[in-house]
Scaffold this motif. Sequence first.
Motif, PDB file in Angstrom:
ATOM      1  N   LEU A  80       9.574  13.275  40.615  1.00 38.59           N
ATOM      2  CA  LEU A  80       8.894  12.591  39.514  1.00 38.59           C
ATOM      3  C   LEU A  80       9.264  13.206  38.168  1.00 38.59           C
ATOM      4  O   LEU A  80       9.525  12.495  37.185  1.00 38.59           O
ATOM      5  CB  LEU A  80       7.380  12.649  39.713  1.00 38.59           C
ATOM      6  N   LEU A  81       9.284  14.536  38.122  1.00 40.57           N
ATOM      7  CA  LEU A  81       9.607  15.209  36.865  1.00 40.57           C
ATOM      8  C   LEU A  81      11.069  15.013  36.477  1.00 40.57           C
ATOM      9  O   LEU A  81      11.384  14.735  35.319  1.00 40.57           O
ATOM     10  CB  LEU A  81       9.281  16.702  36.978  1.00 40.57           C
ATOM     11  N   GLN A  90       2.739  16.897  33.589  1.00 44.28           N
ATOM     12  CA  GLN A  90       3.345  15.570  33.447  1.00 44.28           C
ATOM     13  C   GLN A  90       2.875  14.873  32.175  1.00 44.28           C
ATOM     14  O   GLN A  90       3.649  14.188  31.500  1.00 44.28           O
ATOM     15  CB  GLN A  90       3.027  14.732  34.679  1.00 44.28           C
ATOM     16  N   LYS A  91       1.601  15.080  31.824  1.00 38.02           N
ATOM     17  CA  LYS A  91       1.027  14.363  30.685  1.00 38.02           C
ATOM     18  C   LYS A  91       1.323  15.035  29.351  1.00 38.02           C
ATOM     19  O   LYS A  91       1.626  14.364  28.361  1.00 38.02           O
ATOM     20  CB  LYS A  91      -0.483  14.241  30.862  1.00 38.02           C
ATOM     21  N   LYS A  96       8.558  20.983  31.589  1.00 38.35           N
ATOM     22  CA  LYS A  96       8.718  20.047  32.705  1.00 38.35           C
ATOM     23  C   LYS A  96       9.960  20.378  33.533  1.00 38.35           C
ATOM     24  O   LYS A  96       9.941  20.310  34.758  1.00 38.35           O
ATOM     25  CB  LYS A  96       8.814  18.614  32.173  1.00 38.35           C
ATOM     26  N   ASP A 129       9.395  19.183  27.256  1.00 33.55           N
ATOM     27  CA  ASP A 129      10.543  18.899  28.123  1.00 33.55           C
ATOM     28  C   ASP A 129      11.017  20.171  28.824  1.00 33.55           C
ATOM     29  O   ASP A 129      11.382  20.147  30.006  1.00 33.55           O
ATOM     30  CB  ASP A 129      11.685  18.295  27.310  1.00 33.55           C
ATOM     31  N   TYR A 147      17.802  15.676  41.266  1.00 31.89           N
ATOM     32  CA  TYR A 147      17.041  14.435  41.485  1.00 31.89           C
ATOM     33  C   TYR A 147      17.603  13.664  42.675  1.00 31.89           C
ATOM     34  O   TYR A 147      16.842  13.137  43.500  1.00 31.89           O
ATOM     35  CB  TYR A 147      17.084  13.566  40.229  1.00 31.89           C
ATOM     36  N   GLU A 161      13.033  12.559  37.315  1.00 30.29           N
ATOM     37  CA  GLU A 161      13.226  11.156  36.934  1.00 30.29           C
ATOM     38  C   GLU A 161      12.790  10.923  35.492  1.00 30.29           C
ATOM     39  O   GLU A 161      13.445  10.182  34.740  1.00 30.29           O
ATOM     40  CB  GLU A 161      12.436  10.247  37.874  1.00 30.29           C
ATOM     41  N   GLU A 162      11.692  11.572  35.121  1.00 33.23           N
ATOM     42  CA  GLU A 162      11.177  11.425  33.755  1.00 33.23           C
ATOM     43  C   GLU A 162      12.084  12.133  32.744  1.00 33.23           C
ATOM     44  O   GLU A 162      12.253  11.670  31.608  1.00 33.23           O
ATOM     45  CB  GLU A 162       9.761  12.018  33.695  1.00 33.23           C
ATOM     46  N   LEU A 163      12.686  13.248  33.168  1.00 32.41           N
ATOM     47  CA  LEU A 163      13.465  14.066  32.240  1.00 32.41           C
ATOM     48  C   LEU A 163      14.884  13.537  32.002  1.00 32.41           C
ATOM     49  O   LEU A 163      15.438  13.729  30.915  1.00 32.41           O
ATOM     50  CB  LEU A 163      13.564  15.498  32.781  1.00 32.41           C
TER      51      LEU A 163
END
Length: 297
Positions: free
Chosen positions: A55-56, A29-30, A37, A34, A77, A58-60
């Motif tokens: 979580l991943l 995550q940190k 992830k 891309d 997602y 949503e971030e991507l």
Amino acid sequence: MQQRHLGKILLGIGVVFLLGSCSPFSKLQKSGSDDAKYKGAIAYYKKGDWYRAGLLFEELIPVLKGSNESEMAQFYYAYTQYQQGQYLLSSTLFKKFYETFARSDYAQEAMYMYAYSLYRDTPSFNLDQSNTLTATSALQDFINAYPDSKYRDDATKQILDLRGKLERKAYEKAKLYYKTSGFNIASYKSSVIAINNFQKEFPDSEYNEELAYLKVDAEFSLAQNSLENKQKERYQEAISYHQAFIDKYPNSKYLKQAEKMFETSQKEIDRLDKAEQAREKEKEKLKNLPAKVTAAN
């Protein structure tokens, strides 16, 4: 002793936090790319780790716009939120997906999952049924859009289930008016109106026999508690409801009670007619009385 115990707790929390910060997921995550992830999110998804996968994804999603992976990231997602019981959120995400990717191979499934998420979020029959109406409409829209879908039978069953909630809600509402009708005339009227509405909306309901009897009872009780100038009309209405009841349910378990109200209603109408006739005769007598002659002074 208390300070020592508190210290152990804080130490434990610190260890958990440290281990968590060094976990593969935290590292991914940190500092993961891309691509890493995305692959990690897919791997967590396949393992059923909906939280981490969500979580991943949503971030991507913001950074994958325009890429080949964007479509599947949004689709997966939405499922991660559904699998975690976040039905309102998943419904929003599935709806956004099929509107954004209308030509996708997954658009049909997404539209169904939008409606199904709403279905899963509907409340018990005794609560407000606004969400139930929304879910019913969404499921029907899906069937209309995809009449040959493999999800059609499930959607149909879900509509019937939701309709059952609406039916039970309407039944309980009509019963509530009936139960409270002893307190005022308005509740008798409301009970009859609610039952009439129920019979129109749910003509094949299993509750209709009971409600048809309660309508006779409510109208009969309304007549008994009305002013005399309203009683005849309301007793006649009770008789009309009674006739409709016995025509449809000739072997009903409520037949004896209904017959008693019918007989009483007829007797009351006869009494009211006789009272009216007596008043008319009295009026005629008064009309035919000779005028009083006043003696001149």
